[in-house]
Design a protein around this motif. Structure first.
Motif, PDB file in Angstrom:
ATOM      1  N   SER A  70       0.774  -1.134   0.077  1.00  0.00           N
ATOM      2  CA  SER A  70      -0.108   0.119   0.015  1.00  0.00           C
ATOM      3  C   SER A  70       0.806   1.215   0.155  1.00  0.00           C
ATOM      4  O   SER A  70       0.490   2.317  -0.526  1.00  0.00           O
ATOM      5  CB  SER A  70      -0.930   0.142   1.133  1.00  0.00           C
ATOM      6  N   VAL A  71       1.842   1.477   0.717  1.00  0.00           N
ATOM      7  CA  VAL A  71       2.790   2.480   0.628  1.00  0.00           C
ATOM      8  C   VAL A  71       3.443   2.660  -0.861  1.00  0.00           C
ATOM      9  O   VAL A  71       3.516   3.966  -1.287  1.00  0.00           O
ATOM     10  CB  VAL A  71       3.936   2.404   1.558  1.00  0.00           C
ATOM     11  N   PHE A  72       4.006   1.632  -1.240  1.00  0.00           N
ATOM     12  CA  PHE A  72       4.327   1.743  -2.622  1.00  0.00           C
ATOM     13  C   PHE A  72       3.190   2.405  -3.475  1.00  0.00           C
ATOM     14  O   PHE A  72       3.478   3.219  -4.553  1.00  0.00           O
ATOM     15  CB  PHE A  72       4.781   0.500  -3.394  1.00  0.00           C
ATOM     16  N   GLN A  77       0.687   6.284  -7.193  1.00  0.00           N
ATOM     17  CA  GLN A  77      -0.593   7.080  -7.478  1.00  0.00           C
ATOM     18  C   GLN A  77      -0.242   8.585  -7.302  1.00  0.00           C
ATOM     19  O   GLN A  77      -0.487   9.426  -8.335  1.00  0.00           O
ATOM     20  CB  GLN A  77      -1.643   6.768  -6.611  1.00  0.00           C
ATOM     21  N   HIS A  78       0.376   8.899  -6.349  1.00  0.00           N
ATOM     22  CA  HIS A  78       0.843  10.492  -6.259  1.00  0.00           C
ATOM     23  C   HIS A  78       1.762  10.779  -7.256  1.00  0.00           C
ATOM     24  O   HIS A  78       1.531  12.069  -7.787  1.00  0.00           O
ATOM     25  CB  HIS A  78       1.525  10.715  -4.865  1.00  0.00           C
ATOM     26  N   ALA A  79       2.810   9.941  -7.505  1.00  0.00           N
ATOM     27  CA  ALA A  79       3.806  10.379  -8.952  1.00  0.00           C
ATOM     28  C   ALA A  79       3.125  10.510 -10.251  1.00  0.00           C
ATOM     29  O   ALA A  79       3.309  11.392 -10.905  1.00  0.00           O
ATOM     30  CB  ALA A  79       4.653   9.410  -8.782  1.00  0.00           C
ATOM     31  N   LEU A  80       2.041   9.404 -10.336  1.00  0.00           N
ATOM     32  CA  LEU A  80       1.517   9.385 -11.693  1.00  0.00           C
ATOM     33  C   LEU A  80       0.518  10.647 -11.623  1.00  0.00           C
ATOM     34  O   LEU A  80       0.383  11.175 -12.762  1.00  0.00           O
ATOM     35  CB  LEU A  80       0.635   8.010 -11.780  1.00  0.00           C
TER      36      LEU A  80
END
Length: 133
Positions: A70-72, A77-80
Motif C-alpha cells: 500500500s505504501v508503494f 499514485q501520487h507520482a502518476l
C-alpha cells in the motif's frame, strides 16, 4: 496476476460549453505506453528561465518486487498524478495560447501532445477543448 488500476478524473469543456467530468481507469502499463509515445515527440522536460516546466516529465519508476504494498501504491499514485498534472498544464497552456517553447523547439510537438492526451483520456475534442486531469 494482480495489478492496480488507477482512477483518473477528467474534466473537459468545449468553447462556451459547460464542463464535463468523468472518470477513466488506467493501469500503470498504459501510463508507460503513453510516456513511450510522448517521448518520441516531446522534448525532455526542464524548467525554463520563467520557472515554467516545459517538456515531458519523467515517469515514476516501475517496481516489480512487492509492488502491491500500500505504501508503494500510494507513492506511485501520487507520482502518476503529478506526471499527469504537469503534462496537462502544458496542454491547457497550449490550448489557451499561453505556452513557452523550449530552446530550439518549433512547437509542433505541442499539438501532438494535445491530441495524444485527449486519446489517452478518452476525450473527443472535435478540434478544440480544454482538458484537465
Amino acid at each position: 496476476k494482480k495489478y492496480t488500476v488507477y482512477a483518473v478524473q477528467v474534466t473537459w469543456a468545449f468553447c462556451g460549453e459547460e464542463a464535463t467530468v468523468r472518470q477513466v481507469m488506467k493501469r500503470y502499463s498504459q501510463f508507460e505506453q503513453l510516456h513511450k509515445v510522448l517521448s518520441k515527440h516531446v522534448p525532455e522536460g526542464r524548467t525554463n528561465v520563467c520557472g515554467t516546466y516545459v517538456g515531458l516529465p519523467a515517469m515514476p519508476a516501475k517496481r516489480l518486487v512487492f509492488s502491491m504494498e500500500s505504501v508503494f501504491l500510494d507513492q506511485r499514485q501520487h507520482a502518476l498524478g503529478a506526471f499527469l498534472q504537469c503534462v496537462m498544464a502544458q496542454v491547457t497552456d497550449y490550448i489557451q495560447g499561453n505556452y513557452t517553447l523550449p530552446a530550439g523547439g518549433d512547437g509542433a510537438w505541442q499539438g501532438m501532445l494535445v491530441s495524444t492526451m485527449a486519446a489517452f483520456l478518452g476525450v473527443d475534442c472535435g478540434g478544440g477543448c480544454a482538458l484537465d486531469a
